[in-house]
Design a protein around this motif. Sequence first.
Motif, mmCIF file in Angstrom:
data_model
loop_
_atom_site.group_PDB
_atom_site.id
_atom_site.type_symbol
_atom_site.label_atom_id
_atom_site.label_comp_id
_atom_site.label_asym_id
_atom_site.label_seq_id
_atom_site.Cartn_x
_atom_site.Cartn_y
_atom_site.Cartn_z
ATOM 1 N N ALA A 16 44.975 -31.156 -46.248
ATOM 2 C CA ALA A 16 44.252 -32.392 -45.937
ATOM 3 C C ALA A 16 42.885 -32.416 -46.614
ATOM 4 N N VAL A 17 42.195 -31.279 -46.603
ATOM 5 C CA VAL A 17 40.879 -31.201 -47.256
ATOM 6 C C VAL A 17 41.035 -31.398 -48.769
ATOM 7 N N VAL A 18 42.043 -30.775 -49.352
ATOM 8 C CA VAL A 18 42.305 -30.932 -50.788
ATOM 9 C C VAL A 18 42.679 -32.383 -51.094
ATOM 10 N N ALA A 19 43.531 -32.987 -50.269
ATOM 11 C CA ALA A 19 43.929 -34.385 -50.482
ATOM 12 C C ALA A 19 42.720 -35.309 -50.416
ATOM 13 N N PHE A 20 41.821 -35.060 -49.464
ATOM 14 C CA PHE A 20 40.596 -35.854 -49.380
ATOM 15 C C PHE A 20 39.798 -35.718 -50.677
ATOM 16 N N GLY A 21 39.652 -34.486 -51.161
ATOM 17 C CA GLY A 21 38.907 -34.258 -52.403
ATOM 18 C C GLY A 21 39.535 -34.971 -53.585
ATOM 19 N N ILE A 22 40.859 -34.956 -53.675
ATOM 20 C CA ILE A 22 41.543 -35.643 -54.783
ATOM 21 C C ILE A 22 41.319 -37.150 -54.691
ATOM 22 N N GLY A 23 41.534 -37.716 -53.512
ATOM 23 C CA GLY A 23 41.320 -39.153 -53.339
ATOM 24 C C GLY A 23 39.892 -39.554 -53.635
ATOM 25 N N PHE A 24 38.970 -38.744 -53.161
ATOM 26 C CA PHE A 24 37.565 -39.048 -53.377
ATOM 27 C C PHE A 24 37.179 -38.869 -54.846
ATOM 28 N N GLY A 25 37.822 -37.923 -55.521
ATOM 29 C CA GLY A 25 37.579 -37.752 -56.960
ATOM 30 C C GLY A 25 37.955 -39.004 -57.733
ATOM 31 N N LEU A 89 31.531 -35.726 -47.214
ATOM 32 C CA LEU A 89 32.079 -34.384 -47.424
ATOM 33 C C LEU A 89 31.728 -33.471 -46.247
ATOM 34 N N ALA A 90 30.519 -33.607 -45.731
ATOM 35 C CA ALA A 90 30.101 -32.797 -44.587
ATOM 36 C C ALA A 90 30.909 -33.178 -43.341
ATOM 37 N N ALA A 91 31.174 -34.463 -43.143
ATOM 38 C CA ALA A 91 31.953 -34.902 -41.983
ATOM 39 C C ALA A 91 33.370 -34.333 -42.033
ATOM 40 N N VAL A 92 33.985 -34.348 -43.193
ATOM 41 C CA VAL A 92 35.325 -33.769 -43.347
ATOM 42 C C VAL A 92 35.280 -32.271 -43.065
ATOM 43 N N ALA A 93 34.241 -31.614 -43.514
ATOM 44 C CA ALA A 93 34.108 -30.170 -43.284
ATOM 45 C C ALA A 93 34.001 -29.848 -41.798
ATOM 46 N N VAL A 94 33.267 -30.663 -41.057
ATOM 47 C CA VAL A 94 33.141 -30.446 -39.614
ATOM 48 C C VAL A 94 34.506 -30.607 -38.951
ATOM 49 N N LEU A 95 35.252 -31.610 -39.365
ATOM 50 C CA LEU A 95 36.573 -31.848 -38.778
ATOM 51 C C LEU A 95 37.578 -30.751 -39.140
ATOM 52 N N ALA A 96 37.451 -30.189 -40.333
ATOM 53 C CA ALA A 96 38.424 -29.209 -40.815
ATOM 54 C C ALA A 96 38.047 -27.766 -40.506
ATOM 55 N N VAL A 113 37.060 -29.808 -55.238
ATOM 56 C CA VAL A 113 38.245 -30.588 -55.623
ATOM 57 C C VAL A 113 37.813 -31.987 -56.043
ATOM 58 N N TRP A 114 36.900 -32.581 -55.307
ATOM 59 C CA TRP A 114 36.339 -33.893 -55.667
ATOM 60 C C TRP A 114 35.735 -33.833 -57.070
ATOM 61 N N ASP A 115 34.943 -32.816 -57.328
ATOM 62 C CA ASP A 115 34.263 -32.697 -58.620
ATOM 63 C C ASP A 115 35.255 -32.505 -59.766
ATOM 64 N N LEU A 116 36.200 -31.619 -59.590
ATOM 65 C CA LEU A 116 37.181 -31.357 -60.656
ATOM 66 C C LEU A 116 38.067 -32.568 -60.922
ATOM 67 N N THR A 117 38.537 -33.217 -59.861
ATOM 68 C CA THR A 117 39.416 -34.373 -60.076
ATOM 69 C C THR A 117 38.636 -35.578 -60.573
ATOM 70 N N TYR A 118 37.356 -35.649 -60.264
ATOM 71 C CA TYR A 118 36.505 -36.704 -60.819
ATOM 72 C C TYR A 118 36.571 -36.669 -62.343
ATOM 73 N N TYR A 119 36.360 -35.497 -62.930
ATOM 74 C CA TYR A 119 36.400 -35.393 -64.395
ATOM 75 C C TYR A 119 37.793 -35.664 -64.940
ATOM 76 N N LEU A 120 38.819 -35.205 -64.234
ATOM 77 C CA LEU A 120 40.191 -35.471 -64.661
ATOM 78 C C LEU A 120 40.473 -36.977 -64.654
ATOM 79 N N PHE A 121 40.162 -37.647 -63.552
ATOM 80 C CA PHE A 121 40.430 -39.083 -63.455
ATOM 81 C C PHE A 121 39.531 -39.898 -64.387
ATOM 82 N N LEU A 122 38.308 -39.444 -64.598
ATOM 83 C CA LEU A 122 37.424 -40.149 -65.531
ATOM 84 C C LEU A 122 37.992 -40.074 -66.944
ATOM 85 N N ARG A 123 38.535 -38.934 -67.282
ATOM 86 C CA ARG A 123 39.179 -38.768 -68.591
ATOM 87 C C ARG A 123 40.377 -39.722 -68.720
#
Length: 178
Positions: A16-25, A89-96, A113-123
């Motif tokens: 779930a945390v990874v999925a959030f990071g991907i979506g947010f990316g 990101l902090a709110a998700v961390a508290v929940l997870a 994950v947000w940062d890495l997928t951001y660059y992938l999706f931007l590309r």
Amino acid sequence: MGTAGISRARWVRYGAVVAFGIGFGYVEAAVVHYLRLVLGPQLDYDAPVRRVYLDLGVIRFVDPVQPMLVDPDLARAETVREAATILMLAAVAVLAGRGFWHGVAAFFIAFTVWDLTYYLFLRVLTGWPTSLADTDVFFLIPVTWLGPVATPVVASAVVLAVSSWWYLRPVQWAHPTS
């Protein structure tokens, strides 16, 4: 809960945390894509700087001559959006998380994950970055952070590995949350 249930629970939460990071990316890449379409050639990541606070070679903390996003209102909105990103990101961390340090690990998983997928999706969306040597603006808080795309990509990959290890350790899941 038995050990199989605990194991499943940790992987579900991790996923779930990874999925959030991907979506947010993707959301972040789309926002930057929109900004680049609106600003066009006005957006210059190699713009002159008034002051360099700290230059580590792979990252520079600077005060640009003019806001990186040209329009001061747009720059303020983008700065507040960045603060909101950290808040989410902090709110998700508290929940997870299952305690403070476990939550810190969850924060860094979501962040990297947000940062890495951001660059992938931007590309994918824009064709940029064309290389890991391209200059990017990493953050605007508390000052502008500049450097090659390789800096956040390498740092995020390393931090993702360490924080994932910490988050998934069985000892973190052996006791009820406090």
